[in-house]
Design a protein around this motif. Structure first.
Motif, PDB file in Angstrom:
ATOM      1  N   VAL A 231       6.238  -6.449  -2.156  1.00  0.00           N
ATOM      2  CA  VAL A 231       7.218  -5.313  -2.218  1.00  0.00           C
ATOM      3  C   VAL A 231       6.572  -3.970  -2.496  1.00  0.00           C
ATOM      4  O   VAL A 231       7.339  -2.987  -2.406  1.00  0.00           O
ATOM      5  N   ALA A 232       5.441  -4.015  -2.767  1.00  0.00           N
ATOM      6  CA  ALA A 232       4.716  -2.768  -3.022  1.00  0.00           C
ATOM      7  C   ALA A 232       4.507  -1.961  -1.618  1.00  0.00           C
ATOM      8  O   ALA A 232       4.343  -2.297  -0.553  1.00  0.00           O
ATOM      9  N   ASP A 233       4.843  -0.661  -2.059  1.00  0.00           N
ATOM     10  CA  ASP A 233       4.274   0.483  -0.871  1.00  0.00           C
ATOM     11  C   ASP A 233       4.568   0.093   0.607  1.00  0.00           C
ATOM     12  O   ASP A 233       3.648  -0.351   1.343  1.00  0.00           O
ATOM     13  N   PRO A 234       5.892  -0.267   1.099  1.00  0.00           N
ATOM     14  CA  PRO A 234       6.152  -0.805   2.460  1.00  0.00           C
ATOM     15  C   PRO A 234       5.719   0.059   3.377  1.00  0.00           C
ATOM     16  O   PRO A 234       5.509  -0.621   4.624  1.00  0.00           O
ATOM     17  N   ALA A 235       5.138   1.228   3.347  1.00  0.00           N
ATOM     18  CA  ALA A 235       4.609   1.927   4.447  1.00  0.00           C
ATOM     19  C   ALA A 235       2.944   1.930   4.471  1.00  0.00           C
ATOM     20  O   ALA A 235       2.704   2.314   5.436  1.00  0.00           O
ATOM     21  N   GLY A 236       2.292   1.340   3.420  1.00  0.00           N
ATOM     22  CA  GLY A 236       0.904   1.630   3.568  1.00  0.00           C
ATOM     23  C   GLY A 236       0.186   0.426   3.185  1.00  0.00           C
ATOM     24  O   GLY A 236       0.515  -0.584   2.998  1.00  0.00           O
ATOM     25  N   PRO A 237      -1.346   0.986   3.179  1.00  0.00           N
ATOM     26  CA  PRO A 237      -2.215  -0.180   2.729  1.00  0.00           C
ATOM     27  C   PRO A 237      -2.187  -0.614   1.491  1.00  0.00           C
ATOM     28  O   PRO A 237      -2.847  -1.576   0.993  1.00  0.00           O
ATOM     29  N   ARG A 238      -1.647   0.044   0.499  1.00  0.00           N
ATOM     30  CA  ARG A 238      -1.548  -0.468  -0.820  1.00  0.00           C
ATOM     31  C   ARG A 238      -0.904  -1.914  -0.833  1.00  0.00           C
ATOM     32  O   ARG A 238      -1.229  -2.473  -1.665  1.00  0.00           O
ATOM     33  N   ARG A 239       0.172  -2.122  -0.158  1.00  0.00           N
ATOM     34  CA  ARG A 239       0.648  -3.350   0.048  1.00  0.00           C
ATOM     35  C   ARG A 239      -0.240  -4.550   0.387  1.00  0.00           C
ATOM     36  O   ARG A 239      -0.117  -5.377  -0.611  1.00  0.00           O
TER      37      ARG A 239
ATOM     38  N   CYS B 241      -3.721  -8.737  -1.494  1.00  0.00           N
ATOM     39  CA  CYS B 241      -4.966  -9.532  -1.474  1.00  0.00           C
ATOM     40  C   CYS B 241      -5.478  -9.829  -3.024  1.00  0.00           C
ATOM     41  O   CYS B 241      -5.915 -10.673  -3.060  1.00  0.00           O
ATOM     42  N   ALA B 242      -5.374  -8.750  -3.641  1.00  0.00           N
ATOM     43  CA  ALA B 242      -5.856  -8.972  -5.062  1.00  0.00           C
ATOM     44  C   ALA B 242      -4.903 -10.082  -5.662  1.00  0.00           C
ATOM     45  O   ALA B 242      -5.885 -10.928  -6.421  1.00  0.00           O
ATOM     46  N   GLY B 243      -3.896 -10.271  -5.524  1.00  0.00           N
ATOM     47  CA  GLY B 243      -2.919 -11.229  -5.999  1.00  0.00           C
ATOM     48  C   GLY B 243      -3.402 -12.719  -5.553  1.00  0.00           C
ATOM     49  O   GLY B 243      -3.512 -13.591  -6.369  1.00  0.00           O
ATOM     50  N   LEU B 244      -3.475 -12.705  -4.269  1.00  0.00           N
ATOM     51  CA  LEU B 244      -3.954 -13.950  -3.652  1.00  0.00           C
ATOM     52  C   LEU B 244      -5.436 -14.603  -3.727  1.00  0.00           C
ATOM     53  O   LEU B 244      -5.500 -15.708  -4.291  1.00  0.00           O
ATOM     54  N   ARG B 245      -6.233 -13.152  -4.068  1.00  0.00           N
ATOM     55  CA  ARG B 245      -7.578 -13.972  -4.683  1.00  0.00           C
ATOM     56  C   ARG B 245      -7.374 -14.455  -6.157  1.00  0.00           C
ATOM     57  O   ARG B 245      -8.151 -15.378  -6.519  1.00  0.00           O
TER      58      ARG B 245
ATOM     59  N   ALA C 164      -8.900 -10.964   5.892  1.00  0.00           N
ATOM     60  CA  ALA C 164     -10.394 -10.591   5.918  1.00  0.00           C
ATOM     61  C   ALA C 164     -10.937  -9.913   7.132  1.00  0.00           C
ATOM     62  O   ALA C 164     -11.770  -9.182   7.227  1.00  0.00           O
ATOM     63  N   HIS C 165     -10.172 -10.998   8.012  1.00  0.00           N
ATOM     64  CA  HIS C 165     -10.581 -10.431   9.548  1.00  0.00           C
ATOM     65  C   HIS C 165     -10.187  -9.598  10.293  1.00  0.00           C
ATOM     66  O   HIS C 165     -10.160  -9.129  11.543  1.00  0.00           O
ATOM     67  N   GLN C 166      -8.852  -8.964   9.417  1.00  0.00           N
ATOM     68  CA  GLN C 166      -8.250  -7.792  10.400  1.00  0.00           C
ATOM     69  C   GLN C 166      -8.792  -6.537   9.904  1.00  0.00           C
ATOM     70  O   GLN C 166      -9.151  -6.279   9.025  1.00  0.00           O
ATOM     71  N   PRO C 167      -8.899  -5.683  11.033  1.00  0.00           N
ATOM     72  CA  PRO C 167      -9.217  -4.286  10.522  1.00  0.00           C
ATOM     73  C   PRO C 167      -8.375  -3.850   9.585  1.00  0.00           C
ATOM     74  O   PRO C 167      -7.156  -3.954   9.470  1.00  0.00           O
ATOM     75  N   ARG C 168      -8.903  -2.899   8.847  1.00  0.00           N
ATOM     76  CA  ARG C 168      -8.265  -2.376   7.537  1.00  0.00           C
ATOM     77  C   ARG C 168      -7.048  -1.687   7.758  1.00  0.00           C
ATOM     78  O   ARG C 168      -7.042  -0.828   8.899  1.00  0.00           O
ATOM     79  N   GLY C 169      -5.954  -1.988   7.287  1.00  0.00           N
ATOM     80  CA  GLY C 169      -4.558  -1.460   7.277  1.00  0.00           C
ATOM     81  C   GLY C 169      -3.795  -1.816   8.528  1.00  0.00           C
ATOM     82  O   GLY C 169      -2.717  -1.465   8.938  1.00  0.00           O
TER      83      GLY C 169
END
Length: 150
Positions: A31-39, A44-48, A104-109
């Motif tokens: 649910v974090a920052d629906p418009a951006g890379p913060r989500r 990712c941090a949570g999944l790791r 990890a294999h997707q371009p950033r954002g």
């Protein structure tokens, strides 16, 4: 059933609490920052963290002398439930690995959010069901309350 070693129960309860914390991070990432890379970064941090905590949970439940060994030793009728839970550990680990590798294999954002979100929700659903079955096994086998959220 004789009660498992208190050290085993303490370790299982600690790992369960750690999983609770990681699940909250993943849910927040949905649910974090629906418009951006913060989500994606939060997710990712949570999944790791969830992957690391799942490894630790598997260790304290499946290792020799762990909770599953004690449950099976006390009452062999629980063997099928133990094997089911072990299989679920494998499936959950593979799902987490697949999600993390895909991100990890997707371009950033550019992570495909419409594809990623339902897979994360599926993972959370499967993990919730696993945790319920895990707690039910401990309760059925010896009236043990593992604590944590279900």
């Amino acid at each position: 059933m004789s009660l498992p070693d208190p050290g085993v129960l303490d370790a299982v309860r600690r790992r369960r609490g750690d999983l609770d914390d990681a699940l909250l991070i993943v849910r927040d990432g949905l649910v974090a920052d629906p418009a951006g890379p913060r989500r994606v970064a939060a997710l990712c941090a949570g999944l790791r963290q969830l992957r690391a905590d799942l490894y630790e949970h598997v260790a304290v439940t499946e290792e020799p002398g762990g909770l599953y060994d004690e449950v099976r030793r006390a009452d062999p009728r629980f063997e099928p439930a133990v094997w089911r839970l072990r299989g679920e550990h494998t499936r959950l680990g593979l799902l987490l690995d697949d999600l993390l590798a895909g991100i990890a294999h997707q371009p950033r954002g550019v992570v495909g959010w419409p594809t990623l979100r339902p897979r994360v929700v599926e993972l959370l659903t499967l993990l919730g069901r696993h945790r319920s079955r895990d707690a039910q096994l401990a309760y059925d086998a010896g009236g043990l309350d593992l604590g944590g959220q279900d």
